[in-house]
Design an enzyme around this catalytic site. Sequence first.
Site, PDB file in Angstrom:
ATOM      1  N   HIS A 196      32.779  20.877 -55.159  1.00  0.00           N
ATOM      2  CA  HIS A 196      31.659  21.626 -55.744  1.00  0.00           C
ATOM      3  C   HIS A 196      30.907  22.314 -54.600  1.00  0.00           C
ATOM      4  O   HIS A 196      30.620  21.695 -53.570  1.00  0.00           O
ATOM      5  CB  HIS A 196      30.745  20.658 -56.494  1.00  0.00           C
ATOM      6  CG  HIS A 196      29.431  21.248 -56.872  1.00  0.00           C
ATOM      7  ND1 HIS A 196      29.320  22.496 -57.437  1.00  0.00           N
ATOM      8  CD2 HIS A 196      28.160  20.773 -56.747  1.00  0.00           C
ATOM      9  CE1 HIS A 196      28.040  22.763 -57.650  1.00  0.00           C
ATOM     10  NE2 HIS A 196      27.321  21.743 -57.237  1.00  0.00           N
ATOM     11  N   CYS A 219      26.489  19.842 -62.533  1.00  0.00           N
ATOM     12  CA  CYS A 219      27.504  20.429 -61.645  1.00  0.00           C
ATOM     13  C   CYS A 219      28.854  19.732 -61.747  1.00  0.00           C
ATOM     14  O   CYS A 219      29.861  20.264 -61.287  1.00  0.00           O
ATOM     15  CB  CYS A 219      27.028  20.412 -60.203  1.00  0.00           C
ATOM     16  SG  CYS A 219      25.421  21.158 -59.988  1.00  0.00           S
ATOM     17  N   ASN A 229      25.336  28.137 -54.989  1.00  0.00           N
ATOM     18  CA  ASN A 229      25.685  27.035 -55.883  1.00  0.00           C
ATOM     19  C   ASN A 229      25.588  27.530 -57.329  1.00  0.00           C
ATOM     20  O   ASN A 229      24.505  27.828 -57.811  1.00  0.00           O
ATOM     21  CB  ASN A 229      24.713  25.876 -55.625  1.00  0.00           C
ATOM     22  CG  ASN A 229      24.963  24.673 -56.517  1.00  0.00           C
ATOM     23  OD1 ASN A 229      25.731  24.745 -57.475  1.00  0.00           O
ATOM     24  ND2 ASN A 229      24.300  23.574 -56.200  1.00  0.00           N
TER      25      ASN A 229
HETATM   26  O1  UT7 Z   1      24.457  21.154 -57.205  1.00  0.00           O
HETATM   27  C1  UT7 Z   1      23.224  20.502 -57.168  1.00  0.00           C
HETATM   28  C2  UT7 Z   1      23.224  19.503 -56.087  1.00  0.00           C
HETATM   29  N1  UT7 Z   1      22.313  19.856 -55.052  1.00  0.00           N
HETATM   30  C3  UT7 Z   1      22.641  19.673 -53.778  1.00  0.00           C
HETATM   31  O2  UT7 Z   1      23.751  19.311 -53.464  1.00  0.00           O
HETATM   32  C4  UT7 Z   1      21.610  19.860 -52.726  1.00  0.00           C
HETATM   33  C5  UT7 Z   1      21.657  18.733 -51.743  1.00  0.00           C
HETATM   34  N2  UT7 Z   1      20.673  18.909 -50.681  1.00  0.00           N
HETATM   35  C6  UT7 Z   1      20.782  19.891 -49.774  1.00  0.00           C
HETATM   36  O3  UT7 Z   1      21.699  20.667 -49.790  1.00  0.00           O
HETATM   37  C7  UT7 Z   1      19.741  19.930 -48.681  1.00  0.00           C
HETATM   38  O4  UT7 Z   1      18.945  18.775 -48.759  1.00  0.00           O
HETATM   39  C8  UT7 Z   1      18.845  21.191 -48.744  1.00  0.00           C
HETATM   40  C9  UT7 Z   1      19.667  22.405 -48.366  1.00  0.00           C
HETATM   41  C10 UT7 Z   1      18.263  21.355 -50.132  1.00  0.00           C
HETATM   42  C11 UT7 Z   1      17.734  21.067 -47.740  1.00  0.00           C
HETATM   43  O5  UT7 Z   1      18.254  20.848 -46.446  1.00  0.00           O
HETATM   44  P1  UT7 Z   1      17.672  19.686 -45.528  1.00  0.00           P
HETATM   45  O6  UT7 Z   1      18.394  19.752 -44.259  1.00  0.00           O
HETATM   46  O7  UT7 Z   1      17.771  18.415 -46.313  1.00  0.00           O
HETATM   47  O8  UT7 Z   1      16.190  20.152 -45.332  1.00  0.00           O
HETATM   48  P2  UT7 Z   1      14.830  19.393 -45.707  1.00  0.00           P
HETATM   49  O9  UT7 Z   1      14.659  19.347 -47.172  1.00  0.00           O
HETATM   50  O10 UT7 Z   1      14.804  18.115 -44.943  1.00  0.00           O
HETATM   51  O11 UT7 Z   1      13.767  20.387 -45.086  1.00  0.00           O
HETATM   52  C12 UT7 Z   1      13.696  20.657 -43.712  1.00  0.00           C
HETATM   53  C13 UT7 Z   1      12.590  21.664 -43.479  1.00  0.00           C
HETATM   54  C14 UT7 Z   1      11.306  21.330 -44.214  1.00  0.00           C
HETATM   55  O12 UT7 Z   1      10.222  21.666 -43.345  1.00  0.00           O
HETATM   56  P3  UT7 Z   1       9.426  20.521 -42.554  1.00  0.00           P
HETATM   57  O13 UT7 Z   1       8.877  19.619 -43.623  1.00  0.00           O
HETATM   58  O14 UT7 Z   1      10.449  19.866 -41.685  1.00  0.00           O
HETATM   59  O15 UT7 Z   1       8.400  21.295 -41.823  1.00  0.00           O
HETATM   60  C15 UT7 Z   1      11.302  22.281 -45.380  1.00  0.00           C
HETATM   61  O16 UT7 Z   1      10.016  22.604 -45.823  1.00  0.00           O
HETATM   62  O17 UT7 Z   1      12.996  22.961 -43.952  1.00  0.00           O
HETATM   63  C16 UT7 Z   1      11.978  23.487 -44.809  1.00  0.00           C
HETATM   64  N3  UT7 Z   1      12.605  24.321 -45.819  1.00  0.00           N
HETATM   65  C17 UT7 Z   1      12.846  25.634 -45.652  1.00  0.00           C
HETATM   66  N4  UT7 Z   1      12.614  26.456 -44.636  1.00  0.00           N
HETATM   67  C18 UT7 Z   1      13.004  27.752 -44.769  1.00  0.00           C
HETATM   68  C19 UT7 Z   1      13.043  23.970 -47.047  1.00  0.00           C
HETATM   69  N5  UT7 Z   1      13.566  25.027 -47.673  1.00  0.00           N
HETATM   70  C20 UT7 Z   1      13.465  26.074 -46.833  1.00  0.00           C
HETATM   71  C21 UT7 Z   1      13.835  27.417 -46.916  1.00  0.00           C
HETATM   72  N6  UT7 Z   1      13.596  28.223 -45.856  1.00  0.00           N
HETATM   73  N7  UT7 Z   1      14.448  27.952 -47.993  1.00  0.00           N
END
Ligand code: UT7
Length: 310
Positions: free
Chosen positions: A235, A112, A265
Amino acid sequence: MQAGIIGIGKYVPEKVVTNFDLEKIMETSDEWIRTRTGIEERRIASEDMDTSHMAYLAAKEAMENAQVKPEDIDLILTATVTPDQPFPSISCMLQDQLGAKHAAALDVSAACAGFMYAMVTAKQFIESGTYKNVLIVGAEKLSKITDWKDRNTAVLFGDGAGAVIMAPVSNGRGVLSFELGADGSGGKHLYQDQHIFMNGREVFKFAVRQMGESAVHVIEKAGINKEDVSYLIPHQANIRIMEAARQRLELPVEKMSNTIAKYGNTSAASIPISLYDDVKAGKIKDDDIVVMVGFGGGLTWGAILMKWGR
Ligand code: UT7
């Protein structure tokens, strides 16, 4: 002599996939995606539209916009992690398709942050007097490496391409400072095996820190103050990461690019696509100080501060 941007182009596929469409194929919700990422919809390319085709359409528009003829292009750099095949490169394909018969061509792999790496590379060739016109493209078909069964990543990405022509610009305009960096020890947090794997929380922490720091560094290197910055193009990975960078620069909301809601993204394409939309919308004007900052798999990062205009 300073290198700047003299033309812009963009292509995004017609097909719009909304969060509601994704609700039907995986366990997710519009509410979760919108509040956690800022994404509302993304564009997904058809089977027969590969990365090179999107790159070509964006490049063609950038050349027309810059009024640069194919034979006047000296170098083609395409930032991508989703080339049509390992080789020949997208840049070589473009060299042929555009008829850029005097151009050298190579792809840049910095995920990215790739567009920032490519722009800084172009700047070196231009400011050393080696080359005059450089075509830089950021193009991705992330949908072909997305695991559509993994809701942690599938909701985030989109397809598209953005392109610019860089060349010498008038006094005081162009790239005034930059920063590039890498930390290979973090490679395990974001990589492609067959599909994209991402440790979201680790990448999130890295991104929040690095985007803010790199933005501050290019401001310091240019010898200006935060208040002098007219516009920020981060980004487009997650609105919460982008917001952290904006707040670090103490910029009002309207001075930050926000195209993530429409396109998700798009990796190396996200900065040039945003730049294109914002210039066309009149948000970036001649002599504005624009900060662009990217980060991604590698891990890599890059930031550029430029004074807009030819
Ligand atoms: O350009 C590449 C660079 N990439 C990035 O910049 C991504 C950086 N990271 C992020 O943007 C965030 O970490 C994410 C958007 C990927 C995830 O957000 P988060 O606030 O960090 O969520 P999390 O991974 O801590 O997950 C929270 C909960 C989990 O459930 P439990 O374990 O708390 O029960 C996940 O399983 O949300 C759940 N979850 C979803 N729920 C509904 C994860 N993905 C989804 C989804 N829909 N698509």
